[in-house]
Design a protein around this motif. Structure first.
Motif, PDB file in Angstrom:
ATOM      1  N   MET A 162       0.823  -1.207   0.000  1.00 55.02           N
ATOM      2  CA  MET A 162       0.000   0.000   0.000  1.00 55.02           C
ATOM      3  C   MET A 162       0.857   1.256   0.000  1.00 55.02           C
ATOM      4  SD  MET A 162      -2.849   1.255   2.769  1.00 55.02           S
ATOM      5  CE  MET A 162      -1.617   2.111   3.766  1.00 55.02           C
ATOM      6  N   SER A 163       1.936   1.243   0.776  1.00 52.45           N
ATOM      7  CA  SER A 163       2.803   2.428   0.852  1.00 52.45           C
ATOM      8  C   SER A 163       3.459   2.720  -0.497  1.00 52.45           C
ATOM      9  CB  SER A 163       3.878   2.236   1.924  1.00 52.45           C
ATOM     10  OG  SER A 163       4.763   1.184   1.598  1.00 52.45           O
ATOM     11  N   LEU A 164       3.839   1.651  -1.210  1.00 56.94           N
ATOM     12  CA  LEU A 164       4.406   1.843  -2.554  1.00 56.94           C
ATOM     13  C   LEU A 164       3.389   2.499  -3.480  1.00 56.94           C
ATOM     14  CD1 LEU A 164       6.503   1.324  -4.815  1.00 56.94           C
ATOM     15  CD2 LEU A 164       5.468  -0.949  -5.086  1.00 56.94           C
ATOM     16  N   LEU A 165       2.170   2.016  -3.449  1.00 57.98           N
ATOM     17  CA  LEU A 165       1.134   2.550  -4.327  1.00 57.98           C
ATOM     18  C   LEU A 165       0.769   3.985  -3.963  1.00 57.98           C
ATOM     19  CD1 LEU A 165      -1.165  -0.595  -4.554  1.00 57.98           C
ATOM     20  CD2 LEU A 165       0.260   0.345  -6.371  1.00 57.98           C
ATOM     21  N   LEU A 166       0.665   4.278  -2.669  1.00 61.68           N
ATOM     22  CA  LEU A 166       0.325   5.640  -2.250  1.00 61.68           C
ATOM     23  C   LEU A 166       1.425   6.630  -2.590  1.00 61.68           C
ATOM     24  CD1 LEU A 166      -1.355   5.073   1.251  1.00 61.68           C
ATOM     25  CD2 LEU A 166      -2.441   5.981  -0.801  1.00 61.68           C
ATOM     26  N   ARG A 167       2.657   6.202  -2.450  1.00 62.40           N
ATOM     27  CA  ARG A 167       3.790   7.097  -2.712  1.00 62.40           C
ATOM     28  C   ARG A 167       3.958   7.406  -4.199  1.00 62.40           C
ATOM     29  NH1 ARG A 167       7.236   4.349   2.065  1.00 62.40           N
ATOM     30  NH2 ARG A 167       7.459   6.182   3.407  1.00 62.40           N
ATOM     31  N   THR A 168       3.417   6.539  -5.029  1.00 62.63           N
ATOM     32  CA  THR A 168       3.574   6.742  -6.477  1.00 62.63           C
ATOM     33  C   THR A 168       2.258   7.094  -7.167  1.00 62.63           C
ATOM     34  OG1 THR A 168       3.306   4.361  -6.839  1.00 62.63           O
ATOM     35  CG2 THR A 168       5.557   5.185  -6.601  1.00 62.63           C
ATOM     36  N   ALA A 169       1.165   7.152  -6.408  1.00 63.34           N
ATOM     37  CA  ALA A 169      -0.150   7.367  -7.024  1.00 63.34           C
ATOM     38  C   ALA A 169      -0.256   8.734  -7.675  1.00 63.34           C
ATOM     39  CB  ALA A 169      -1.246   7.202  -5.971  1.00 63.34           C
ATOM     40  N   VAL A 170       0.135   9.781  -6.950  1.00 58.62           N
ATOM     41  CA  VAL A 170       0.024  11.152  -7.478  1.00 58.62           C
ATOM     42  C   VAL A 170       1.114  11.437  -8.502  1.00 58.62           C
ATOM     43  CG1 VAL A 170       0.163  13.594  -6.860  1.00 58.62           C
ATOM     44  CG2 VAL A 170      -1.106  12.012  -5.397  1.00 58.62           C
ATOM     45  N   LEU A 235      -6.430   5.308  -2.446  1.00 56.60           N
ATOM     46  CA  LEU A 235      -5.968   4.876  -3.768  1.00 56.60           C
ATOM     47  C   LEU A 235      -7.114   4.824  -4.769  1.00 56.60           C
ATOM     48  CD1 LEU A 235      -3.487   2.055  -2.725  1.00 56.60           C
ATOM     49  CD2 LEU A 235      -2.904   4.125  -4.005  1.00 56.60           C
ATOM     50  N   GLU A 236      -8.248   4.307  -4.340  1.00 55.17           N
ATOM     51  CA  GLU A 236      -9.412   4.241  -5.225  1.00 55.17           C
ATOM     52  C   GLU A 236      -9.878   5.636  -5.621  1.00 55.17           C
ATOM     53  OE1 GLU A 236     -12.253   1.991  -3.048  1.00 55.17           O
ATOM     54  OE2 GLU A 236     -11.249   0.063  -3.365  1.00 55.17           O
TER      55      GLU A 236
END
Length: 343
Positions: A162-170, A235-236
């Protein structure tokens, strides 16, 4: 290929049931193996509950079969009707998980020419019980589940993804394929974690007298789950709303930096729970609240400047603030947990 504890125990339960049938000269032993397959459960309580339910519904199935053999008949139409009756009775008693094995019991009794022999019927029923009992013994004695360890390991793994996805989402650094693949994995892992928590909480409630569990720690685990669920919601919302908002570089930095702060706070709380961070009396919680308030106010200012295009940002900002709230709540619970342990 990964062989988990449940797979390992299923193999042992099947082997044990076959050996018992061999020594007791019960034939055909395959029905005991099938019973063992259906009875293995992910927790001790569920195995015990499954044993009781299986005994009840299989006894009913055997009784119904016996009645049919002597008073109605055993042609294919009758067998089909009995299947429907057994399913209905199992559903009525809220024992849905026992249906497959109960149907096997009915078939084992009714689908053999010698089914009018009472000894034959008892033999078939005993074979089924051997399989059920073997599964329970194996679940109790072989690699008994360590729910706390499993839950914490799964929580940590879910957070890392989750942290990987949140850090790269924006910043949109991951490829679209990779982001969606990791996102689907995150959703699946959180659902598994929800199931694991239910099992953990179920064991605490049903077997507390045999294996006492600190209720405060269960509350901490529940809040850990809530924070991960809220991170998934961010994320969603980002995927659905952020890139349709036509954000500027300044707005990207605003969201990216605040999410980064929250992820670091989340990492800090994992270390704190594990006892790797010194317990200090600080205004950390107050500072986090001020940062979240400032972030939301800045997002609100952006929205006011262009209400039509920036409305979506408020949805994302709300979920981010909610995430911050759950992190603060998690920190409170961890502090209370360790405070009580020291006292």
């Amino acid at each position: 290929m990964t062989l988990g504890p449940r797979v390992f125990k299923t193999g042992i339960a099947v082997t044990l049931s076959l050996y018992i049938c061999f020594f007791l000269q019960l034939e055909p032993a395959v029905f005991a193996a099938v019973a063992a397959l259906f009875t293995i459960q992910p927790s001790i309580y569920r195995s015990w509950r499954q044993l009781l339910d299986q005994v009840i519904t299989n006894t009913i199935g055997a009784a119904v079969s016996l009645f049919s053999i002597y008073f109605i008949g055993d042609n294919p139409i009758i067998i089909g009707l009995l299947m429907m009756l057994v399913i209905s009775l199992s559903l009525k008693m809220k024992m849905e998980s026992t249906i497959p094995l109960t149907l096997v019991t009915v078939l084992a009794i009714m689908s053999t020419p010698d089914n009018e022999n009472i000894d034959f019927i008892l033999n078939r029923f005993l074979i089924i019980l051997v399989g059920i009992g073997s599964a329970l013994v194996v679940n109790l004695l072989i690699v008994p589940p360590n729910y706390k360890k499993n839950y914490l390991e799964k929580t940590t793994a879910v957070f890392q993804n989750m942290s990987l996805l949140l850090r790269t989402a924006v910043s949109n650094e991951l490829t679209e394929t990779s982001f969606h693949s990791q996102g689907e994995k995150l959703q699946g892992d959180i659902r598994k974690l929800e199931d694991l928590y239910k099992i953990f909480d179920e064991e605490r409630a049903k077997l507390s007298k045999l294996k006492p569990v600190d209720v405060r720690e269960i509350v901490v685990f529940k809040q850990m789950l809530k924070t991960l669920q809220q991170g998934e919601e961010i994320l969603e919302n980002i995927e659905e709303h952020y890139f349709q908002s036509g954000t500027s570089e300044e707005e990207d930095r605003l969201f990216d930096s605040h999410i980064e702060q929250l992820i670091k706070h989340h990492e800090y709380l994992f270390l704190k729970y594990e006892g790797k961070i010194k317990q200090q009396e600080t205004d950390h919680e107050l500072n986090e609240m001020k940062k979240s308030a400032a972030f939301f106010e800045r997002t609100l200012d952006i929205y006011k400047q262009n209400k039509d295009q920036k409305f979506r940002l408020l949805i994302i900002a709300s979920s981010i603030v909610e995430y911050s709230f759950h992190l603060q709540r998690l920190e409170q619970l961890i502090d209370q947990y360790y405070k009580v342990r020291k006292s």
